[in-house]
Design a protein around this motif. Structure first.
Motif, short mmCIF file in Angstrom:
data_model
loop_
_atom_site.label_atom_id
_atom_site.label_comp_id
_atom_site.label_asym_id
_atom_site.label_seq_id
_atom_site.Cartn_x
_atom_site.Cartn_y
_atom_site.Cartn_z
N PRO A 152 0.81 -1.23 0.00
CA PRO A 152 0.00 0.00 0.00
C PRO A 152 0.83 1.27 0.00
O PRO A 152 0.37 2.32 -0.40
N PHE A 153 2.10 1.15 0.42
CA PHE A 153 2.99 2.31 0.49
C PHE A 153 3.83 2.45 -0.77
O PHE A 153 4.65 3.34 -0.88
N ASN A 154 3.66 1.55 -1.72
CA ASN A 154 4.51 1.55 -2.92
C ASN A 154 3.69 1.08 -4.11
O ASN A 154 3.63 -0.10 -4.43
N ASP A 155 3.05 2.03 -4.78
CA ASP A 155 2.13 1.66 -5.86
C ASP A 155 2.85 1.21 -7.13
O ASP A 155 2.19 0.82 -8.10
N LYS A 156 4.19 1.26 -7.14
CA LYS A 156 4.94 0.78 -8.29
C LYS A 156 5.65 -0.54 -7.99
O LYS A 156 6.52 -0.97 -8.74
N ALA A 157 5.29 -1.17 -6.89
CA ALA A 157 5.99 -2.38 -6.45
C ALA A 157 5.89 -3.48 -7.50
O ALA A 157 4.83 -3.73 -8.06
N CYS A 158 7.02 -4.11 -7.73
CA CYS A 158 7.04 -5.25 -8.64
C CYS A 158 8.18 -6.18 -8.25
O CYS A 158 9.04 -5.84 -7.44
N MET A 159 8.17 -7.34 -8.83
CA MET A 159 9.21 -8.33 -8.62
C MET A 159 9.52 -8.97 -9.95
O MET A 159 8.67 -9.00 -10.85
N ARG A 160 10.73 -9.47 -10.09
CA ARG A 160 11.10 -10.20 -11.29
C ARG A 160 11.19 -11.67 -10.93
O ARG A 160 11.94 -12.07 -10.03
N LEU A 161 10.43 -12.47 -11.62
CA LEU A 161 10.31 -13.90 -11.35
C LEU A 161 11.13 -14.68 -12.36
O LEU A 161 11.08 -14.40 -13.57
N PHE A 162 11.89 -15.69 -11.88
CA PHE A 162 12.75 -16.51 -12.73
C PHE A 162 12.39 -17.98 -12.55
O PHE A 162 12.07 -18.42 -11.45
N ARG A 163 12.46 -18.73 -13.65
CA ARG A 163 12.35 -20.19 -13.56
C ARG A 163 13.35 -20.82 -14.53
O ARG A 163 13.76 -20.20 -15.50
N PRO A 164 13.80 -22.05 -14.25
CA PRO A 164 14.76 -22.69 -15.15
C PRO A 164 14.20 -22.82 -16.55
O PRO A 164 13.00 -23.05 -16.74
N HIS A 172 20.28 -9.56 -12.59
CA HIS A 172 19.43 -10.36 -13.47
C HIS A 172 20.15 -11.65 -13.84
O HIS A 172 19.58 -12.75 -13.76
N ASN A 173 21.42 -11.54 -14.23
CA ASN A 173 22.19 -12.72 -14.62
C ASN A 173 22.43 -13.65 -13.44
O ASN A 173 22.41 -14.88 -13.58
N PHE A 174 22.67 -13.06 -12.27
CA PHE A 174 22.85 -13.87 -11.06
C PHE A 174 21.60 -14.72 -10.79
O PHE A 174 21.70 -15.92 -10.51
N CYS A 175 20.43 -14.11 -10.88
CA CYS A 175 19.18 -14.84 -10.66
C CYS A 175 18.95 -15.89 -11.73
O CYS A 175 18.43 -16.99 -11.43
N ASN A 176 19.29 -15.58 -12.98
CA ASN A 176 19.23 -16.59 -14.04
C ASN A 176 20.01 -17.84 -13.64
O ASN A 176 19.53 -18.97 -13.75
N ASP A 177 21.25 -17.62 -13.18
CA ASP A 177 22.13 -18.74 -12.84
C ASP A 177 21.60 -19.52 -11.63
O ASP A 177 21.64 -20.75 -11.62
N ILE A 178 21.13 -18.80 -10.62
CA ILE A 178 20.60 -19.48 -9.43
C ILE A 178 19.38 -20.32 -9.79
O ILE A 178 19.25 -21.48 -9.37
N ALA A 179 18.48 -19.74 -10.60
CA ALA A 179 17.28 -20.48 -11.01
C ALA A 179 17.65 -21.75 -11.77
O ALA A 179 17.06 -22.81 -11.57
N SER A 180 18.66 -21.64 -12.62
CA SER A 180 19.07 -22.77 -13.44
C SER A 180 19.83 -23.83 -12.67
O SER A 180 19.59 -25.02 -12.83
N GLN A 181 20.76 -23.39 -11.82
CA GLN A 181 21.70 -24.34 -11.24
C GLN A 181 21.22 -24.98 -9.94
O GLN A 181 21.70 -26.04 -9.57
#
Length: 360
Positions: A87-99, A131-140
């Motif tokens: 409610p305090f952040n109307d632009k809130a978002c997250m980036r979701l990763f999957r293998p 972004h690349n770090f999360c790519n690798d974590i999701a994959s590995q």
């Protein structure tokens, strides 16, 4: 001066530079606030906000293979809104990763909530290196990774980032319950009984405080199984040996960190506030140590060449004293943020994270 080359200035900004403390030991004696701002690529605006140079590219999510002629990513990603929980952040978002290659049908994988580095002041979930770090974590691992777009200081001083992190935890709870519907990737692949909080540098600090806050709530059906802090960013008024030994470190110069803490902490607070120093007497007076013993299994990873390494060791000793199970990894040499530009160090870190998750 910080470095003889502009390249080291850019590298410092690129790979986190995070921690701070100490006018009294002379960190600022040979430097100015303006110099620190120049190194960081920031400048103050009249309203108290910052103008930030975009020195590191931001990248779009890759929800599907857009161009088969280009290198195939190891994971898919997409941006999702979460403003209904912020409610305090109307632009809130997250980036979701999957293998890119998910596990077999009906096989669930851990859900990792990730908090990026950047000294509370810099960067984004969309910044290329994270972004690349999360790519690798999701994959590995493999895992579903939720990278939180938390608010930055000084526009939003601490505890704003903690508020955003715990809101992400509640988002995961509502996903598990299907309160607002359930994202197809999480519905198909996420094991909500195996949730981990992962953070690097300032993200490690945020993950720690979010884990403590989470103890106050009934989060069922999700279960936070572990807390992973990579080179966590903590501070205090009294300098540690590693901070003094590496006071002019090219990647984590303490005069820059002095300025960063000034930007991140509440106005008039010092570095012994609990947000910075989890070992402070003020913190213990408020009976937080009683909560610490209820934390899940933790992993703290550091490098001996990082000025922050002693802070991590102090945290580990405090956690162990409170009865928390801790895996403490200290790699000889290296520097702060090494995994973001050194492939060997990155693979080593991924191995530690994978082993921790598999054993938890």
């Amino acid at each position: 001066m910080l470095s003889s080359t502009a390249a080291k200035h850019a590298f410092l900004l690129l790979f986190l530079i995070c921690f701070i403390n100490m006018p009294q030991t002379g960190a600022m004696a040979n430097h100015t606030v303006e110099e620190a701002y120049k190194v960081l690529g920031i400048s103050p605006n009249p309203d108290g906000s910052l103008a930030r140079e975009i020195r590191i590219p931001m990248v779009n999510a890759t929800p599907y293979i857009v161009d088969p002629t280009k290198p195939t990513p190891v994971a898919l990603s997409k941006d999702i809104s979460a403003h209904h929980l912020y409610p305090f952040n109307d632009k809130a978002c997250m980036r979701l990763f999957r293998p890119l290659k998910p596990p077999p049908m009906n096989t669930k994988i851990p859900l990792i909530i990730y908090l990026h580095g950047g000294d509370f002041v810099l960067f984004s979930a969309t910044t290329l290196v994270f972004h690349n770090f999360c790519n690798d974590i999701a994959s590995q691992i493999p895992a579903i990774v939720v990278s939180v777009e938390y608010r930055l200081a000084p526009e939003h001083r601490l505890p704003a980032a903690y508020d955003d992190a715990i809101a992400a935890v509640f988002w995961a709870k509502h996903q598990a319950l299907g309160t607002y519907g359930r994202d197809p990737w999480l519905n198909k692949y996420a094991d909500f009984t195996r949730v981990f909080l992962l953070g690097s540098a300032s993200g490690g600090n945020i993950a720690y405080h979010a884990a403590l806050r989470a103890l106050d709530f009934d989060l069922r059906p999700i279960q936070i199984k572990g807390l992973i802090m990579n080179q966590p960013y903590f501070g205090g008024i009294k300098r540690t040996k590693s901070e003094l030994r590496l006071i002019e470190d090219p990647y984590v110069p303490l005069y820059v960190n002095d300025v960063l803490w000034t930007l991140a902490l509440p106005l008039s607070a010092n570095r012994d506030i609990e947000f910075s120093n989890p070992l402070s007497s003020i913190w213990s007076y408020n009976n937080v140590f009683g909560k610490i013993k209820r934390l899940p299994k933790c992993m703290v990873k550091g490098n001996s060449g990082d000025p922050l390494v002693d802070r991590g060791e102090m945290l580990v000793k405090m956690l162990e004293k409170c009865g928390v199970e801790v895996i403490h990894v200290v790699v000889e040499g290296g520097y702060h943020g090494i995994e973001l530009n050194n492939a060997t160090a990155a693979q080593e870190l991924y191995g530690y994270i994978k082993g921790f998750i598999e054993s938890t």
